[in-house]
Design a protein around this motif. Structure first.
Motif, PDB file in Angstrom:
ATOM      1  N   UNK A   1      44.012  -0.762  -3.567  1.00  0.00           N
ATOM      2  CA  UNK A   1      44.692  -0.051  -2.480  1.00  0.00           C
ATOM      3  C   UNK A   1      45.994  -0.781  -2.169  1.00  0.00           C
ATOM      4  N   UNK A   2      47.138  -0.080  -2.162  1.00  0.00           N
ATOM      5  CA  UNK A   2      48.418  -0.761  -1.951  1.00  0.00           C
ATOM      6  C   UNK A   2      48.643  -1.256  -0.524  1.00  0.00           C
ATOM      7  N   UNK A   3      48.228  -0.492   0.475  1.00  0.00           N
ATOM      8  CA  UNK A   3      48.432  -0.895   1.867  1.00  0.00           C
ATOM      9  C   UNK A   3      47.075  -1.271   2.471  1.00  0.00           C
ATOM     10  N   UNK A   4      46.714  -2.523   2.310  1.00  0.00           N
ATOM     11  CA  UNK A   4      45.395  -2.995   2.735  1.00  0.00           C
ATOM     12  C   UNK A   4      45.240  -2.937   4.247  1.00  0.00           C
ATOM     13  N   UNK A   5      46.288  -3.232   5.005  1.00  0.00           N
ATOM     14  CA  UNK A   5      46.191  -3.189   6.470  1.00  0.00           C
ATOM     15  C   UNK A   5      45.865  -1.778   6.958  1.00  0.00           C
ATOM     16  N   UNK A   6      46.544  -0.794   6.382  1.00  0.00           N
ATOM     17  CA  UNK A   6      46.260   0.591   6.770  1.00  0.00           C
ATOM     18  C   UNK A   6      44.830   0.969   6.383  1.00  0.00           C
ATOM     19  N   UNK A   7      44.420   0.596   5.186  1.00  0.00           N
ATOM     20  CA  UNK A   7      43.066   0.905   4.731  1.00  0.00           C
ATOM     21  C   UNK A   7      42.026   0.268   5.637  1.00  0.00           C
TER      22      UNK A   7
END
Length: 195
Positions: free
Chosen positions: A147-153
């Motif tokens: 997943x590229x945006x781990x914070x959002x995930x």
């Protein structure tokens, strides 16, 4: 001198402290955090008020200890749920299953009851740091899945987790809720990873 009810004084004190916290937890869950007073805890346990003060300086200190102990139960359950996992998918499934089972035991209900308790800034910071640490395995799973945006995930995963816990507390079966939420989360992570 009061009689001790355990083989050693250390065990007696540990038992008395546990009784105080057990009574405080019951009061908090039944009536809310405001019901946790030294007098109410003493009455619930049968321990004299001055003896309660030997363990905790105030009702606020009892509430702080409850917050810590409740969080430790939560952390221990999550750690156990992911201990034997060998893939990010297993980790997500184990995490959600452990969280749902913990909620079924009432651990999360106590956290909800104590959410608005005023804590000393250093206690609140310790809990925030600990909360981030318990969420870290989900972030690691998202990262491992690409997943590229781990914070959002992670924010999305925690939203799904909170919904799962709410359903368990409303009476839905914990294993089913944990499994369903985990599969939903894994589907979302897969979609995010594929862009």
């Amino acid at each position: 001198m009061p009689r001790i009810s355990a083989p050693t004084l250390v065990e007696h004190r540990a038992n008395q402290r546990a009784a105080v916290l057990g009574a405080a937890e019951e009061l908090a869950v039944e009536q809310g955090a405001a019901a946790v007073t030294v007098a109410a805890v003493a009455a619930r346990t049968g321990i004299a008020r001055p003896s309660v003060y030997a363990y905790f300086a105030s009702a606020d200190a009892i509430l702080e200890a409850l917050v810590h102990e409740g969080f430790e139960r939560w952390r221990t359950a999550l750690d156990a749920g992911i201990a034997a996992t060998t893939s990010p998918e297993e980790l997500v499934r184990g995490y959600f299953a452990a969280a749902a089972a913990s909620a079924a035991r009432g651990d999360h209900r106590l956290a909800g009851t104590l959410r608005d308790v005023r804590l000393a800034p250093e206690v609140r910071q310790t809990l925030l740091d600990s909360h981030r640490a318990t969420a870290a395995p989900l972030a690691e799973a998202a990262r491992a899945l690409g997943v590229p945006d781990v914070d959002q995930a992670l924010a999305l995963l925690l939203t799904v987790l909170n919904h799962c816990l709410t359903r368990v507390e409303a009476g839905h079966e914990a294993a089913t809720e944990g499994r369903t939420a985990a599969e939903f989360a894994l589907g979302g992570l897969d979609r995010l990873a594929r862009g």
